[in-house]
Design an enzyme around this catalytic site. Structure first.
Site, PDB file in Angstrom:
ATOM      1  CD  GLU A 275     -52.829  31.600   3.413  1.00  0.00           C
ATOM      2  OE1 GLU A 275     -51.762  31.311   2.854  1.00  0.00           O
ATOM      3  OE2 GLU A 275     -53.072  31.922   3.679  1.00  0.00           O
TER       4      GLU A 275
ATOM      5  NE  ARG B 144     -46.620  36.060  -2.151  1.00  0.00           N
ATOM      6  CZ  ARG B 144     -46.556  35.699  -2.960  1.00  0.00           C
ATOM      7  NH1 ARG B 144     -47.201  35.956  -3.982  1.00  0.00           N
ATOM      8  NH2 ARG B 144     -45.245  34.707  -2.400  1.00  0.00           N
ATOM      9  CB  SER B 145     -43.096  37.445   3.594  1.00  0.00           C
ATOM     10  OG  SER B 145     -43.095  37.561   2.582  1.00  0.00           O
TER      11      SER B 145
ATOM     12  CD  GLU C 125     -47.064  37.669   6.331  1.00  0.00           C
ATOM     13  OE1 GLU C 125     -47.334  37.525   7.014  1.00  0.00           O
ATOM     14  OE2 GLU C 125     -46.747  36.863   4.728  1.00  0.00           O
TER      15      GLU C 125
ATOM     16  CG  ASP D 190     -50.076  30.565   5.490  1.00  0.00           C
ATOM     17  OD1 ASP D 190     -50.846  29.010   5.007  1.00  0.00           O
ATOM     18  OD2 ASP D 190     -49.102  31.352   4.551  1.00  0.00           O
TER      19      ASP D 190
ATOM     20  CE  LYS E  86     -49.708  35.006  -0.403  1.00  0.00           C
ATOM     21  NZ  LYS E  86     -48.888  34.433  -0.046  1.00  0.00           N
TER      22      LYS E  86
ATOM     23  CG  ASP F   4     -50.674  30.802  -0.981  1.00  0.00           C
ATOM     24  OD1 ASP F   4     -50.733  31.666  -1.965  1.00  0.00           O
ATOM     25  OD2 ASP F   4     -49.557  31.790  -0.311  1.00  0.00           O
TER      26      ASP F   4
ATOM     27  CD  GLN G   9     -45.143  30.729   5.253  1.00  0.00           C
ATOM     28  OE1 GLN G   9     -43.966  30.320   5.050  1.00  0.00           O
ATOM     29  NE2 GLN G   9     -45.910  31.879   4.778  1.00  0.00           N
TER      30      GLN G   9
ATOM     31  CE  LYS H  57     -51.545  35.273   5.347  1.00  0.00           C
ATOM     32  NZ  LYS H  57     -51.247  33.830   4.176  1.00  0.00           N
TER      33      LYS H  57
END
Length: 438
Positions: A292, A373-374, A205, A243, A344, A319, A163, A395
């Site tokens: 990740e 977050r995205s 992102e 990730d 998060k 995560d 990702q 991040k």
């Protein structure tokens, strides 16, 4: 007085054009705080519940009017009259009011919006920066950024399973310089992609989403961009992170990691053992410092095996595996699975629980990476949280899109405000790895 007099929520849009919440908290003194709530695309199975309306005739079912109503008509009534500085009491009151283990009644998005707004109102009342209010006098560490410059998986239409492909300027002397290094590599990468005739459109992102020939092609291209920007790859310069978001392509019935979900017919299908072998192969070949979600969120045996194999050399971040939840983190610590947690705020739903997770990680020798977050907003709270907790890593996306840059710019402001006290630890942020001089 610091007494809360009003709480108000409204529906606004996030960086993907989907609804989210904005909450405002007012006090008798006139002090004011506002919080906005992010949203994820690849979400962990065990995350706190993000309450959506489900009405397909409005925003495709993604509306947040139920959560807004819960703030305005339920939570507001419960917390009006509280001292805005009593963050833990307010957060605990909302958790009790919800009464479910996953905040499914009121919605973690409703609760989090209030939690953030309360903290900001308290900082405003005390006339101090948010990071100083949250962290106290020992706040000084600027985080080493994970910059997601190539988007794959669920964050783009690129045919690549992992990702995120990230760079980390671990050799930079300050955060300001780290940001410059990252921006220069980002622009060098764009030039290389153009020369290859590849897409330079960006994903959720802010990273590029080109049609690479595979994972190795993506890494090799990043290494070329690092060199083209005038930097070196490695501990004295810039290192690479992934990730994998492995839960997104894990087939639970067949118990395999099926890369073909994103990469098509040519995508590999790997068992847990083969997945670990593949990640080790990449670590041996490239200057990788962090991975990740290398294994599925429910593959505890796989996580333990991966940690045993690579845990002394590479940061292994949970995560979807931990979902910012101290119960899952405690089990991971006990079973020696992973060595880092991604933080998060909307996975758990309150600032109090967020800080508890960071503290638990640090006490166990795990690192903590504060994350966006995205689906983001212009809210920069996570930048303040990263500094307030001296987490050491953040991040928050690539070097484009205002929703990502808002966090970086806030960190620049904080570094300026801290002056000579500010510390940027770079490679020393990975304090639990053998290769970083422990």
């Amino acid at each position: 007085m610091a007494i809360i007099t009003d709480v108000y929520a409204r529906e606004v849009l996030d960086s993907r054009g989907n609804p989210t919440l904005e909450v405002e908290v007012y006090t008798e003194s006139g002090a004011f705080g506002r919080g906005m709530v992010p949203s994820g695309a690849s979400t962990g199975e065990h995350e706190a519940v993000e309450l959506r309306d489900g009405d397909k005739s409005r925003y495709g079912g993604l509306g947040t009017q139920k959560a807004v109503d819960n703030v305005n008509n339920v939570i507001a009534e419960a917390i009006i009259g509280y001292d805005v500085r009593d963050q833990q009491a307010i957060d605990r009151a909302m958790i009790a009011l919800d009464g479910t283990p996953n905040k499914g009644k009121l919605g973690a998005n409703a609760i989090l919006g209030v939690s953030i707004a309360v903290a900001r109102a308290a900082a405003d009342y005390l006339e101090v920066p948010l990071y100083s209010y949250l962290g106290g006098f020992n706040t000084k560490v600027l985080p080493t950024p994970m910059m997601n410059i190539i988007n794959g998986g669920s964050h783009s239409d690129a045919p690549i399973a992992f990702q995120e492909f990230m760079i980390m300027p671990v050799g930079a002397p300050t955060f300001k310089e780290a940001l410059r290094w990252g921006a220069e590599v980002f622009h060098a990468l764009k030039k290389i992609l153009k020369e290859r005739g590849l897409e330079t459109a960006v994903g959720d992102e802010g990273g590029f989403a080109p049609k690479f020939e595979g994972t190795e092609d993506g890494v090799e291209t990043i290494l070329k961009a690092i060199e083209a920007a005038g930097y070196e790859a490695g501990e004295n310069g810039i290192m690479i992170g992934f990730d994998c978001a492995s839960s997104e392509f894990y087939d639970a019935e067949r118990k395999v990691y099926d890369y073909s979900k994103f990469e098509g017919e040519g995508g590999a299908v790997r068992t847990a053992a083969e997945q670990i072998d593949y990640l080790e192969e990449l670590v041996n070949k490239y200057p990788i410092i962090t991975i990740e979600d290398g294994m599925d969120e429910n593959d505890w045996d796989g996580w333990k095996a991966l940690t045993e194999r690579l845990g002394g050399r590479v940061q292994l971040v949970g995560d979807d595996f931990f979902v910012t939840n101290t119960d899952y983190l405690a089990r991971g610590i006990k079973e020696e699975a992973a060595n880092s947690i991604l933080i998060k705020v909307n996975q758990i739903g309150t600032l109090t629980e967020t800080f508890e997770a960071i503290e638990m990680a640090k006490e166990a020798g795990y690192t903590a990476v504060v994350s966006h977050r995205s689906g983001e907003t212009e809210d920069s709270t996570i930048a303040d949280i990263a500094v307030a907790t001296n987490a050491g890593q953040i991040k928050t996306g690539s070097l484009s899109r205002t929703d990502r840059i808002a966090k970086y710019n806030q960190l620049l402001r904080i570094e300026d405000q801290l002056g000579e006290v500010a510390q940027y630890k770079g490679i020393k942020s990975f304090y639990n790895l053998d290769k970083c001089g422990r």
